[in-house]
Design an enzyme around this catalytic site. Structure first.
Site, short mmCIF file in Angstrom:
data_model
loop_
_atom_site.label_atom_id
_atom_site.label_comp_id
_atom_site.label_asym_id
_atom_site.label_seq_id
_atom_site.Cartn_x
_atom_site.Cartn_y
_atom_site.Cartn_z
N CYS A 194 -1.38 3.98 0.11
CA CYS A 194 -1.89 2.60 0.24
C CYS A 194 -1.14 1.86 1.34
CB CYS A 194 -1.68 1.80 -1.04
SG CYS A 194 -2.37 2.53 -2.51
N ASP A 195 0.19 1.94 1.29
CA ASP A 195 1.02 1.02 2.06
C ASP A 195 1.67 1.66 3.27
OD1 ASP A 195 0.34 -0.80 0.10
OD2 ASP A 195 2.05 -0.29 -1.15
N CYS A 211 3.10 3.04 -3.53
CA CYS A 211 1.93 3.89 -3.24
C CYS A 211 1.93 4.24 -1.76
CB CYS A 211 0.65 3.17 -3.64
SG CYS A 211 -0.86 4.06 -3.18
#
Ligand SMILES: Cc1cc2nc3c(=O)[nH]c(=O)nc-3n(C[C@H](O)[C@H](O)[C@H](O)COP(=O)(O)OP(=O)(O)OC[C@H]3O[C@@H](n4cnc5c(N)ncnc54)[C@H](O)[C@@H]3O)c2cc1C
Lengths: 345, 217
Positions: free
Chosen positions: A157-158, A154
């Site tokens: 997200c990361d 993701c």
């Protein structure tokens, strides 16, 4: 850190506030609250059907997207922003959305039953499955061991963990190229590796090619992900020359397409070899009265606008099904009445 | 400083109308360098306006050592969510629950205020069988749409068992801690600093990992 608040909770969080959904027979119950499910809900509700949406994550994969630039009416909108628009629309129609998870479906005569993971049941005349899809794994050695230790799925997200680092992206579609463009703003260097030619939109490819810190490897397959406890690099095979090489990096973002969320329907519905639900031209599945729309249904193309279109189509088809069911029932009643009379006579 | 827009406030007013009982929030900050402390203070100030059932108490991590140790607070900013009796329930948010994380924060407020959902019976039975203390850490980033789901599950478990405590940790604010736990993907869930997994996994996975500690095979 720029502060925003991405609120996307259902207005209907209190379970007993909607207990009628669990006792009354629904006309249409929609599994999934992504573009397909929400669009189906708009059409079903406007047809006057008793409509219920059961979805674990309101917005679906649109939330995983940093920007959407191919949905009509919005030349560029954040995933969050588009979900907010969908939610406002749904709310204005007062559709009931339950943030719950479905474990299984079954049928009893003409009635369809949804079994929830919390043990409760919902009965419905029709079901529209719009449970979408999730990211696919690469399936090479090292992936399992290093998942969450450099192997990530993701980008939004990361991405922040890879500030000023060297990261690699696997894949060649829109999601992969978008990830490269987003990561190039954070990371020192971004390397995209794809086993064939890029199939992302031209406009995105051009944008990526203009970036100075991006390196592109095409016709290159990833054979292994390297590293003991943290990812250190990947071993790749250049398909044209047969040459093997090692690319070093701190992270590998895997963006190689999607797998339908259909394991819970495995024993009930017919599926193709990709695990997509097989549907007819009206999006009806192998059980009449159960429809499938969006990423879960058999189709080559997975896009927000396509899912939304599918949702609309499935809702209209469900409406027709209910009308025919009604006519059929009246017909059956009439014919039994008829038989009754004839025995008396 | 106002951090919640009027639009978000209006939405929150509607959702938080479901709150039954009061909820006390113990906010720990510290003097000196304290990234996102100011924003967190402002956020909770805004929330007080949204619903008077939310009561905010300010503490200093260094000066209020008694409360910090009672509630296991080691970081700032940190929000400890207490019930209407000001009792500690084992749940906290380390770092500002902004971005996507507002969702888990609001859900937790509803749960603690008494308008939450019930866990399935067999899950409750499994939780009753626990005998050892369990600590769940959930590392998140604010841009992560899957993270609130994992935080909600961890907090729900903590609320349902006196043996379990659960904390959200915002990985960017506490980057040293996330390096220490090798966080490169979120949500990352760490149980008693011993077992870990990544992703918003089903409740079953949380239970299995917890039982590994509780009932070593
Ligand atoms: C990183 C990324 C970038 C993308 N970029 C674009 C883009 O720029 N343009 C574009 O058009 N498309 C883009 N896509 C594709 C697009 O997001 C999908 O095609 C679309 O979201 C599919 O919609 P859907 O409603 O079919 O399914 P999803 O969006 O996957 O929604 C599925 C819904 O079902 C729910 N669900 C699943 N299982 C259950 C269950 N058992 N019980 C209850 N609920 C369940 C989920 O919580 C969710 O609410 C992108 C996708 C990704 C991941």
């Amino acid at each position: 850190m720029s502060l925003t608040f991405e609120l996307n909770l259902s207005d209907n969080l209190k379970p007993d506030a909607a207990s009628s959904s669990f006792s009354e027979l629904q006309d249409v119950t929609i599994i999934g609250a992504g573009p397909a499910g929400l669009s189906a809900a708009i059409y079903a509700q406007r047809k006057g059907l008793k409509t219920l949406v059961v979805g674990s994550r309101i917005g679906g994969q649109v939330l995983d997207t940093s920007a959407i630039e191919n949905y009509p009416g919005f030349s560029s909108i954040s995933g969050e922003g588009l979900v907010q628009q969908f939610q406002n629309h749904i709310k204005s129609l007062q559709v009931t959305v339950e943030q719950l998870e479905v474990a299984e479906i079954s049928t009893r005569d003409h009635t369809k039953i949804l079994h929830l993971t919390d043990g409760r049941e919902i009965r419905s005349k029709t079901i529209i499955i719009a449970s979408g899809s999730h990211h696919r794994q690469l399936g090479v050695p090292g992936e399992g061991r290093l998942k969450g230790r450099g192997v990530v799925y993701c980008a939004i997200c990361d991405g922040p963990f890879f500030q000023d680092r060297r990261v690699m992206v696997a894949g060649g579609g829109n999601a992969a190229v978008e990830a490269v463009i987003d990561l190039a703003k954070i990371a020192k260097e971004v390397i995209i590796v794809h086993r064939s030619q890029l199939r992302a939109d031209d406009i995105l490819i051009k944008r990526m090619q203009q970036l100075e810190n991006v390196e592109i490897y095409l016709e290159t397959t990833i054979e292994e992900i390297l590293g003991d406890t943290m990812l250190e690099g990947i071993r790749v095979l250049k398909r044209d020359t047969g040459e093997e090489m090692i690319i070093q990096g701190d992270g590998l973002f895997i963006e190689i397409g999607y797998q339908p969320n259909t394991t819970i329907f495995q024993n009930t519905l017919n599926m193709n070899e990709k695990g997509e639900i097989i549907v007819d031209s009206l999006l009806q599945t192998s059980i009449s009265g159960i429809f499938a729309a969006g990423d879960v249904a058999e189709s080559l193309y997975k896009q927000v606008v396509i899912s939304a279109g599918d949702g609309a189509k499935a809702a209209l088809a469900a409406n027709d099904y209910i009308n025919h069911l009604q006519i059929r029932k009246e017909h059956e009643n009439a014919s039994t009445d008829g038989r009754g009379q004839s025995t008396i006579a | 400083m106002q951090v919640l827009t009027e639009e978000v406030k209006a939405q929150l007013r509607e959702i938080l109308a479901l709150m039954e009982k009061e909820v006390h929030l113990a906010l720990f900050t510290k003097s000196g360098e304290c990234p996102t402390c100011e924003e967190t203070i402002a956020m909770l100030d805004d929330l007080k306006d949204v619903n008077p059932k939310i009561l905010v108490h300010h503490y200093d991590l260094e000066e209020n050592q008694q409360e910090a140790s009672d509630w296991g607070v080691k970081l700032a900013p940190s929000i400890v969510v207490l019930n209407d009796q000001k009792e500690y329930l084992g749940i906290k948010f380390n770092g500002i629950p902004a971005g996507h994380e507002i969702n888990s924060f609001i859900k937790t407020l509803l749960e603690v205020s008494g308008s939450g959902t019930e866990l399935p019976l067999d899950t409750k039975e499994r939780l009753e069988a626990l005998t050892v203390p369990i600590n769940i850490k959930v590392f998140v980033t604010l841009g992560c749409p899957h993270c609130p789901g994992a935080v909600e599950k961890a907090h729900k478990l903590a609320l349902s068992s006196t043996h379990i405590s659960s904390e959200m940790i915002e990985a960017q604010t506490f980057s040293d801690l996330s390096n220490e736990y090798s966080v490169s993907s979120v949500p990352k869930i760490v149980i008693n600093d011993q077992y870990e997994f990544v992703g918003d996994q089903p409740l079953e996975v949380f239970l299995e990992e917890i039982e590994k500690i509780s009932m070593p095979s």
